[in-house]
Design an enzyme around this catalytic site. Sequence first.
Site, short mmCIF file in Angstrom:
data_model
loop_
_atom_site.label_atom_id
_atom_site.label_comp_id
_atom_site.label_asym_id
_atom_site.label_seq_id
_atom_site.Cartn_x
_atom_site.Cartn_y
_atom_site.Cartn_z
N ASN A 306 20.58 16.49 -14.44
CA ASN A 306 20.39 16.36 -16.14
C ASN A 306 19.10 17.17 -16.63
O ASN A 306 18.00 17.89 -16.89
CB ASN A 306 18.97 14.82 -16.14
CG ASN A 306 18.95 14.70 -17.62
OD1 ASN A 306 19.68 14.40 -18.58
ND2 ASN A 306 18.07 15.10 -17.59
N GLU A 307 20.43 18.28 -18.07
CA GLU A 307 18.92 18.83 -18.82
C GLU A 307 18.60 19.91 -17.68
O GLU A 307 17.05 20.64 -17.94
CB GLU A 307 18.39 18.08 -19.60
CG GLU A 307 19.21 17.42 -20.32
CD GLU A 307 18.40 16.83 -21.87
OE1 GLU A 307 17.49 17.18 -21.58
OE2 GLU A 307 18.84 15.51 -22.61
N ALA A 308 19.09 20.50 -16.91
CA ALA A 308 18.73 21.77 -15.97
C ALA A 308 18.08 23.16 -16.86
O ALA A 308 17.45 24.00 -16.79
CB ALA A 308 19.19 21.80 -15.00
N ALA A 345 25.17 18.77 -18.01
CA ALA A 345 24.11 17.57 -18.67
C ALA A 345 23.25 18.28 -19.47
O ALA A 345 21.72 18.38 -19.35
CB ALA A 345 24.07 16.98 -17.93
#
Length: 625
Positions: A306-308, A345
């Site tokens: 998620n949102e790396a 993501a």
Amino acid sequence: MSVGDLAEQARQRWVELMGTGGAQDRASGEVVAADLSPVTGLTAVAGRGQTTVDWDPVPGAIGYAVHRATVATGPYEVVDHGGGDVLAVPHPPYADTTGEPGREYWYSVAPLATVNAMGPLCPPVPGGSVAGEPGAALPAVRVTVAADGDTGPLHRPWRAMVGSEHLSHLLCADLSGGRPIGTELREALRRAHDELGVESVRAHAILGDDLGIYREVDGEPRYDFSRLDRVYDTVLELGMRPVVELGYMPRDLARDPSRTVFAYQAVISPPKNWDRWADLVRATVTHLVDRYGRTEVVHWFFEVWNEANLSVFWAGSPEEYWQLYRATAAAVKQVDPEIRVGGPASAAVGWIDAQLAVDAPVDFLSTHVYGSPPLDLRPLAAAHGRPDLPLLWTEWGVTATHGSDVNDTVFAATFLLRGMRSASRRIDALAPWVASDHFEELGRPPRLLHGGFGLLTVGNLAKPKFWALALAQRLGDTELPVTGVGDGARSLVEAWAARTADGTVGVLCWNGTLDHSRVDGAPELDRRVAVRVTGLPGQRYELRQWRVDAGHSNVAARWRELGGGADWPDEAQWRALAEADRLAEAEPRYVEPVGGELTVELELPMPGIHHLELRPLADDPGESG
């Protein structure tokens, strides 16, 4: 100053905007000049309280940054409507409500190839808005719907999925505001499925320690899927499917377990052992296939992390994220090549080019944005030879700010409708973040209306944005042609119409701006709307109407009426709020078209939503009116 100079100035300002508000790693690099044609056909039409900026679409653009200056030579600034994230829109027209009425501005628009590649500013045009005179009649908008038309099946992007933070909440027996967390989250998901038609739910921390899948004993991995089974069993019992976000890192597998995010301390570190990470993914997917069956699991989406692209969610480098992606995708495909895996993501539409270029399977693209309608990623996918790649916006909302009052408002409801209408037929999923205010990224809710992200409050009371989607869900399955003319038509005032199999015509109208400074409304933006329906074959219809505005279908207004001074309602207030948890409907009446046409006049405040429905009647139920 030349147009080329203006374009370079605009790119520099875009870099500044993308690097503010703690989002500097969202920009992920210098903004470069995109090989796109300049916008043509630019117009800026003055209206009361707003300027409608319109232009011809540019091939290859994923979106557009609307710029404004006080003189033709600049400097040009991106119009900041206060939503944060990426201040761009996917297509025209755009209603600028941020200007000072009576003042002349100059507008120019730049196309975007990616969020880091901006095309040239086009030659500017003058525009502005006018102030409303006290007591003056409301500006008029005319919406025409062809009831006998057919533009194809109505596409409802919200039905694909909704967000729900971390699903271990389903197992929580604690109370929040005196309400049982797990029981209420289950009910929130049931309402999303039954009333909004939502088919799946995406959540964080499936591999985190709160579900306890992975631990090490004497240095050796041990798996326990019992809590995950309870969560996913519940999801499937509700008639939904999970979107499996593969993260966060189990503490025992983390290279640096001290690197965490959120109140529940989700570990954001890369793994200390990449082989064990791959083994964990493979074991998890294998277990899901064994428990739920291959024919079920091949319909799920497996999303990597998620949102790396934000350091707050990934403590490793970008290169290590792509290593994680490759290892994860390989592990998923080893279980079954037909199981779908994708990403990135990302926050703010970041890393899309890198995802499309990664040397690993990519079965779908996923990304997030807040404060604007989702951009159009089809040109990017097509440029990489993947024109049919599913496009999933797995988080989306009016703001990314925790505890922002805008989340509880009618403004947020009109925002959701604008985004869904924009996304229809070009995006496979647009997931509102999130279903329920039972949510604890920064701690549990401190009061009933606290600016939570949920469509539903603690207590499962519908916010205006839930009702907005419920009204859109009422529309039939055959979309109808809609045209609009007048002050703010298509930019401020929009309509969506459809017909059911029995000939019922539904018309959903809303009045909204992206400008957060108008969250509480603006009288100069209120409009009188004439909805003209043509091509009606019947002689008599039942007319039903529903409203969502400051005084209708608005839990915040009802809470104020009940006192609303305490953090949480008492038992009598809970009962009163539950009794009011319904859409506000006017008394039905019966109408007779003339020559197959019917016009309904309505006043539509900003923000405000009005849904009208015409159901054909075979027999006379009473007097027409």
